[in-house]
Design a protein around this motif. Structure first.
Motif, PDB file in Angstrom:
ATOM      1  N   LYS A 179       0.816  -1.221   0.000  1.00 11.78           N
ATOM      2  CA  LYS A 179       0.000   0.000   0.000  1.00 11.78           C
ATOM      3  C   LYS A 179       0.844   1.264   0.000  1.00 11.78           C
ATOM      4  O   LYS A 179       0.354   2.344  -0.364  1.00 11.78           O
ATOM      5  CB  LYS A 179      -0.953   0.009   1.188  1.00 11.78           C
ATOM      6  N   ALA A 230     -12.775   8.398  -6.144  1.00 14.77           N
ATOM      7  CA  ALA A 230     -13.724   7.313  -6.368  1.00 14.77           C
ATOM      8  C   ALA A 230     -14.002   7.200  -7.868  1.00 14.77           C
ATOM      9  O   ALA A 230     -14.198   8.215  -8.550  1.00 14.77           O
ATOM     10  CB  ALA A 230     -15.013   7.585  -5.608  1.00 14.77           C
ATOM     11  N   ASP A 257      -2.661  -5.628   1.382  1.00 10.67           N
ATOM     12  CA  ASP A 257      -2.848  -4.302   1.981  1.00 10.67           C
ATOM     13  C   ASP A 257      -3.029  -3.223   0.924  1.00 10.67           C
ATOM     14  O   ASP A 257      -3.783  -2.258   1.121  1.00 10.67           O
ATOM     15  CB  ASP A 257      -1.713  -3.969   2.952  1.00 10.67           C
ATOM     16  N   GLU A 294      -6.691  -3.611  -0.296  1.00  3.39           N
ATOM     17  CA  GLU A 294      -7.623  -3.042   0.680  1.00  3.39           C
ATOM     18  C   GLU A 294      -7.561  -1.519   0.686  1.00  3.39           C
ATOM     19  O   GLU A 294      -8.591  -0.844   0.854  1.00  3.39           O
ATOM     20  CB  GLU A 294      -7.310  -3.608   2.069  1.00  3.39           C
ATOM     21  N   TYR A 295      -6.381  -0.974   0.492  1.00  6.84           N
ATOM     22  CA  TYR A 295      -6.221   0.483   0.411  1.00  6.84           C
ATOM     23  C   TYR A 295      -7.015   1.039  -0.771  1.00  6.84           C
ATOM     24  O   TYR A 295      -7.707   2.062  -0.644  1.00  6.84           O
ATOM     25  CB  TYR A 295      -4.736   0.796   0.264  1.00  6.84           C
ATOM     26  N   ILE A 345      -9.561  -0.448  -2.339  1.00  4.08           N
ATOM     27  CA  ILE A 345     -10.992  -0.645  -2.084  1.00  4.08           C
ATOM     28  C   ILE A 345     -11.539   0.512  -1.255  1.00  4.08           C
ATOM     29  O   ILE A 345     -12.618   1.046  -1.540  1.00  4.08           O
ATOM     30  CB  ILE A 345     -11.228  -1.991  -1.379  1.00  4.08           C
ATOM     31  N   ALA A 346     -10.795   0.890  -0.224  1.00  4.01           N
ATOM     32  CA  ALA A 346     -11.218   2.000   0.625  1.00  4.01           C
ATOM     33  C   ALA A 346     -11.291   3.308  -0.154  1.00  4.01           C
ATOM     34  O   ALA A 346     -12.119   4.180   0.161  1.00  4.01           O
ATOM     35  CB  ALA A 346     -10.264   2.142   1.811  1.00  4.01           C
ATOM     36  N   LYS A 347     -10.458   3.440  -1.175  1.00  7.85           N
ATOM     37  CA  LYS A 347     -10.486   4.626  -2.030  1.00  7.85           C
ATOM     38  C   LYS A 347     -11.647   4.596  -3.027  1.00  7.85           C
ATOM     39  O   LYS A 347     -11.893   5.557  -3.742  1.00  7.85           O
ATOM     40  CB  LYS A 347      -9.166   4.742  -2.804  1.00  7.85           C
ATOM     41  N   LYS A 348     -12.331   3.440  -3.106  1.00 14.40           N
ATOM     42  CA  LYS A 348     -13.482   3.253  -3.995  1.00 14.40           C
ATOM     43  C   LYS A 348     -13.123   3.389  -5.474  1.00 14.40           C
ATOM     44  O   LYS A 348     -13.877   3.966  -6.272  1.00 14.40           O
ATOM     45  CB  LYS A 348     -14.628   4.210  -3.635  1.00 14.40           C
ATOM     46  N   ASN A 370     -15.996  -6.628  -3.397  1.00 15.39           N
ATOM     47  CA  ASN A 370     -16.240  -5.200  -3.178  1.00 15.39           C
ATOM     48  C   ASN A 370     -16.547  -4.457  -4.478  1.00 15.39           C
ATOM     49  O   ASN A 370     -16.518  -3.216  -4.504  1.00 15.39           O
ATOM     50  CB  ASN A 370     -15.036  -4.580  -2.479  1.00 15.39           C
TER      51      ASN A 370
END
Length: 238
Positions: free
Chosen positions: A111, A126, A159, A162-163, A165-168, A197
């Motif tokens: 990440k 996003a 990681d 997931e980073y 994904i969190a940023k869309k 996701n």
């Protein structure tokens, strides 16, 4: 009418970079996927009035996109999205070029790489489509010269996935067979996590070294009922 002409005029002044590998027999493919066949069906060489071929191929041959259903079963119906259900606009958006060249086979992007990129270039948004440039497409070759491409490759760490994904982000893309190297596919791949996701995965891209930091990304999948993925013609407009 005027707005359409203005849009066309603007696009005609841009450079278009082809990000898709050529579909042809003996090209690299994932070991568990069937091969690509291009069979002569009819031709004027044999007395016919036209030339045509029959294509026999896997949904995940060549440059293609994975739908969530590729790794998410229908036990999770809200996430089990097939290729024809994906809105056309999901693969139209701002592209982001992440230069990861020089990595070794089996090595992972963590990440820190996208985070450091954001520090230098600005935040991811996003809907962005992030392309990992491993320089791996230079290894692309037809059998029996495909081993440098298919034996092993670098990938994306959990990681980092997931980073993003969190940023869309809307999608991630790689110029390898998969964002998961072989070792990850045997242990803990990012595929199920990313796709559940609703982040799409694009594989076997090329020409990423020609891209600037930001560009317009466009790719359209085939409309395959219940498809787990589809070949695409991916382009960058810069």
């Amino acid at each position: 009418m005027n707005s359409a002409l203005e849009l066309l005029s603007g696009l005609q002044q841009c450079r278009i970079v082809d990000l898709s590998q050529t579909l042809e027999e003996h090209m690299p493919h994932f070991p568990t996927h069937s091969k690509f066949f291009h069979n002569l069906w009819g031709s004027y060489w044999h007395g016919g009035r036209s030339l045509s071929y029959q294509l026999v191929m896997h949904e995940h041959n060549g440059t293609h996109v994975d739908a969530p259903a590729h790794f998410v079963s229908d036990a999770k119906p809200e996430a089990h999205v097939t290729i024809e259900e994906i809105p056309l606009g999901r693969l139209l958006g701002r592209g982001v070029h992440l230069d990861c060249r020089g990595m070794e086979p089996g090595q992972y992007v963590t990440k820190e790489k996208p985070a450091d990129w954001e520090t230098a270039h600005g935040p991811l948004a996003a809907g962005d489509i992030l392309l990992f440039d491993f320089g791996w497409s230079a290894r692309w070759g037809l059998r029996p010269h495909d081993e440098n491409y298919t034996a092993d490759w670098p990938g994306v760490a959990m990681d980092a996935a997931e980073y993003l994904i969190a940023k869309k982000v809307a999608a991630i893309g790689v110029d390898t067979l998969s964002p998961d190297p072989p070792a990850a596919l045997r242990t803990k791949p990012i595929h199920p996590v990313v796709l559940e996701n609703q982040v799409l995965i694009i594989e076997n891209l090329c020409n990423l070294e020609q891209l600037p930091d930001f560009f317009l990304f466009l790719a359209l999948p085939l409309k395959i009922r219940d498809g787990s993925g589809s070949p695409i013609r991916a382009v960058a407009i810069v």
